[in-house]
Design a protein around this motif. Structure first.
Motif, short mmCIF file in Angstrom:
data_model
loop_
_atom_site.label_atom_id
_atom_site.label_comp_id
_atom_site.label_asym_id
_atom_site.label_seq_id
_atom_site.Cartn_x
_atom_site.Cartn_y
_atom_site.Cartn_z
N ARG A 259 -35.60 25.81 16.51
CA ARG A 259 -35.71 24.38 16.81
C ARG A 259 -36.93 24.09 17.64
O ARG A 259 -37.62 25.01 18.08
CB ARG A 259 -34.46 23.86 17.50
N ARG B 133 -39.35 27.32 19.35
CA ARG B 133 -38.37 28.37 19.03
C ARG B 133 -38.30 28.46 17.51
O ARG B 133 -37.52 27.76 16.86
CB ARG B 133 -36.98 28.08 19.61
N SER C 207 -37.91 18.86 28.96
CA SER C 207 -37.27 19.25 27.71
C SER C 207 -37.03 20.76 27.62
O SER C 207 -36.50 21.23 26.63
CB SER C 207 -38.18 18.84 26.55
N GLU D 273 -35.76 24.59 27.69
CA GLU D 273 -34.44 25.15 27.42
C GLU D 273 -33.91 25.91 28.62
O GLU D 273 -32.73 26.21 28.70
CB GLU D 273 -34.53 26.14 26.25
N ASP D 274 -34.80 26.30 29.53
CA ASP D 274 -34.39 27.14 30.66
C ASP D 274 -34.32 26.34 31.95
O ASP D 274 -35.09 25.41 32.14
CB ASP D 274 -35.39 28.28 30.85
N ARG E 66 -36.19 22.10 35.08
CA ARG E 66 -36.21 22.69 33.75
C ARG E 66 -37.60 23.20 33.41
O ARG E 66 -38.61 22.66 33.88
CB ARG E 66 -35.73 21.69 32.72
N ILE F 257 -40.06 25.79 30.40
CA ILE F 257 -40.20 26.50 29.12
C ILE F 257 -40.76 27.88 29.43
O ILE F 257 -41.80 27.98 30.07
CB ILE F 257 -41.17 25.74 28.20
#
Ligand code: ATP
Ligand code: MG
Length: 579
Positions: free
Chosen positions: A146, A151, A216, A218-219, A404, A406
């Motif tokens: 995604r 990813r 945005s 993910e981590d 957050r 990346i």
């Protein structure tokens, strides 16, 4: 390049399957196209950015003493069997067979290949240390590809591997890569932070992820506002609170209470008339095939990685309903530490609690007034929870923030995991055979570019930092039908080309508005607008994409001006910094 000759399909429509802004903009700005799930082509504009990043990486890797190689992507199964990963890597590994029925995989990473190469050609301590890197395509059959190239399944990675004679050497190699990574991301103009990361069963303090800040991402990462402590969420330590003195006189008698139709925490709280902080939840995990109970205050969350690492385990999962029934004698929702026959691990959050509520290992029953030291046996007291922003920095006690990010890069001390399994040995000074100590270091190429866009865009499109920009300048003649406008633009274009400036000449027969929109969308840092009115005064307009600033420059000065602005920005990128 003349725009009229470029393969640069831009679009206004937001693609329906693109959730994050970088994915949307990479499609709209004609940088990438999807071939199939998680597999993308780079168009010229996208590939130029990739090449810019790769160049920065090469320069910094070479400077750090690493040497570039190029390893095969198709790798024989035998090597993966040697390391043990043919079985353990799971479904992300794409396996294939050739016409002779030999098994292979597409490399998701290259520890096996590099170790097999090095063990054959490095024999003595005199040939060490070595650091070898490549920039190459990886394939990982991700469960859920995604966010475009962020990813995906096929992607470019810079991967480096260091080989040292001992721990001290390996540490030095690691430090060199750590510095190189800081240089790389700083030069890219990114806001980033290296954070301590979990290094699983290999252990040690030697793993860092490089995180680019982005909502945005993910981590999740934790960082201290006072000191330099930063860690990813799964790694972040929670300090053991100072233990208050507990007086046994305060212990009330244990009570088993019938709690029919009481399921949720809120229902338990209301029914028993207690505070939420008086409830302890008990989670049953299966760790390497054995059940364990983990106790934690009800408002906190168990960090499974901490439990796994504490037990030195390789696999951990929440127990199924069936196993919960078997181990506790009750359905899910009624587990507790009293009268349970499995090891009980307690998180620090429970350390000061007395007279608390737990499940009673019996359907529709809870215990009230449970106390540690009286009612059950414990196997361990440790940090088993996920840090929250209410916690303090484990190093200095300062306030922490959770943000957050990346993960764009990872530096990792491998120790002897592969060199031992694959027998990468050397002879030391005394002629003794020793195992090499390894490190591995990765940067996601496409992901870094996408992360760059996440950090550098506005409502009109991408705002490239100079160092990553596909072109530095775009020349936009306002009206292609006016000869002197077009001649001036053409001359400017040519003199920039001779000076080595990376420039687009938007010679298309389009309205100025359309050209401006495209220039904004593709994110070219500097725009020179050639129009009749300014030209009459001998001027052209220079607009900076990032700030929107507009200034007039005499025609004869503008090339030099642009040149200066480019080198200034490339040398010391404005945005590139530690957070
Ligand atoms: P993640 O946790 O995001 O899956 P990882 O820990 O599997 O990453 P590594 O094996 O450390 O990643 O790979 C090194 C780098 O390669 C990562 O830091 C990331 O930048 C990049 N990378 C990993 N997986 C992908 C992917 N599926 N698509 C694009 N880039 C990736
Ligand atoms: Mg992964």
């Amino acid at each position: 390049m003349r725009y009229s000759e470029m393969f640069l399909p831009t679009g206004r429509e937001v693609p329906s399957d693109a959730e994050v802004i970088s994915h949307q903009l990479m499609i709209r700005a004609g940088m990438i196209r999807k071939l199939t799930s998680g597999i993308y082509s780079y168009l010229p504009m996208g590939y130029r950015v990739i090449r810019k990043l790769e160049q920065i990486i090469r320069e910094e890797m070479n400077k750090a003493g690493a040497q570039e190689v190029h390893l095969p992507m198709v790798q024989p199964a035998e090597l993966w069997q040697e390391s043990g990963r043919w079985v353990h890597y799971g479904k992300e590994l794409l396996r294939l067979r050739d016409r002779h029925d030999h098994e292979y995989c597409l490399g998701p990473t290259h520890e096996e290949v590099i170790t097999s190469m090095v063990r054959n050609d490095i024999k003595t301590y005199r040939q060490l240390p070595r650091n070898l890197y490549q920039i190459q395509t990886k394939f990982r059959d991700e469960v859920r590809p995604r966010f475009g190239v962020m990813r995906c399944r096929e992607f470019g990675m810079k991967d480096a591997y260091s080989f040292d004679v001992d721990e001290a050497g390996a540490e030095k190699s690691y430090e060199k890569m750590f510095t190189a990574y800081n240089n790389i991301f700083r030069r890219c103009g990114l806001k980033f932070r290296p954070v301590e990361a979990d290094s699983g069963s290999i252990g040690g303090k030697y793993s860092h992820e490089f995180m680019v800040m982005a909502a945005s991402g993910e981590d999740a990462m934790v960082f201290c506002e006072k000191c330099s402590y930063a860690a990813n969420l799964e790694k972040a330590e929670v300090e053991c609170p100072e233990k208050k003195i507990i007086y046994e006189d305060d212990w009330l008698p244990l009570e088993e209470i019938h709690t029919p139709n009481v399921r949720t925490i809120e229902e338990v709280r209301a029914f028993l008339n207690v505070y939420p902080q008086d409830i302890v939840k008990t989670l049953i995990f299966i760790v390497d095939g054995k059940p364990y109970a983990v106790l934690i205050r009800v408002d906190q969350e168990v960090n499974e990685i901490k439990v796994k690492n504490y037990l030195g385990a390789t696999e951990l999962e929440l127990a199924s309903d069936e196993i919960i029934m078997k181990t506790t004698g009750a359905p899910r929702g009624f587990a507790g530490p009293v009268n349970i026959n499995i090891p009980v691990l307690i998180d620090y959050s429970v350390i000061d609690m007395i007279n608390f509520v737990t499940g009673a290992n019996k359907e529709d029953y809870h215990f009230k007034n449970v106390n540690i030291g009286r009612d059950f046996k414990i196997e361990a007291f440790a940090d088993f929870r996920v840090i929250t922003d209410q916690d303090k920095c484990p190093r200095c006690g300062g306030d922490i923030k959770i943000a957050r990010g990346i993960e764009v890069g990872h530096v990792f001390k491998l120790g002897t995991k592969y060199s031992k399994a694959m027998k990468a040995v050397y002879l030391d000074k005394d002629g003794q055979e020793k195992i090499m100590i390894m490190g591995c270091y990765g940067i996601g190429i496409g992901r870094t570019v996408a992360a760059g866009i996440e950090q550098n865009h506005d409502e009109n499109g991408i705002v490239w930092p100079m160092a990553l920009a596909p072109y530095h300048v775009i020349i936009t003649p306002v009206n292609v039908n006016e000869k002197d406008v077009m001649d001036t633009a053409e001359n400017l274009y040519n003199s920039m080309l001779t000076k080595g400036i990376e420039v687009i000449f938007d010679d298309r027969d389009e309205r100025a508005g359309v050209k401006f929109k495209d220039a904004d969308l593709i994110g070219i840092p500097l725009r020179i607008i050639v129009g009749q009115k300014n030209l009459a005064q001998g001027n052209v307009e220079l607009k900076i994409r990032k700030t929107g600033e507009n200034s007039l420059y005499p025609l004869q000065d503008v090339v030099q001006q642009v040149q200066q602005m480019i080198s200034q920005e490339v040398d010391s990128p404005a945005g590139g910094s530690l957070l």
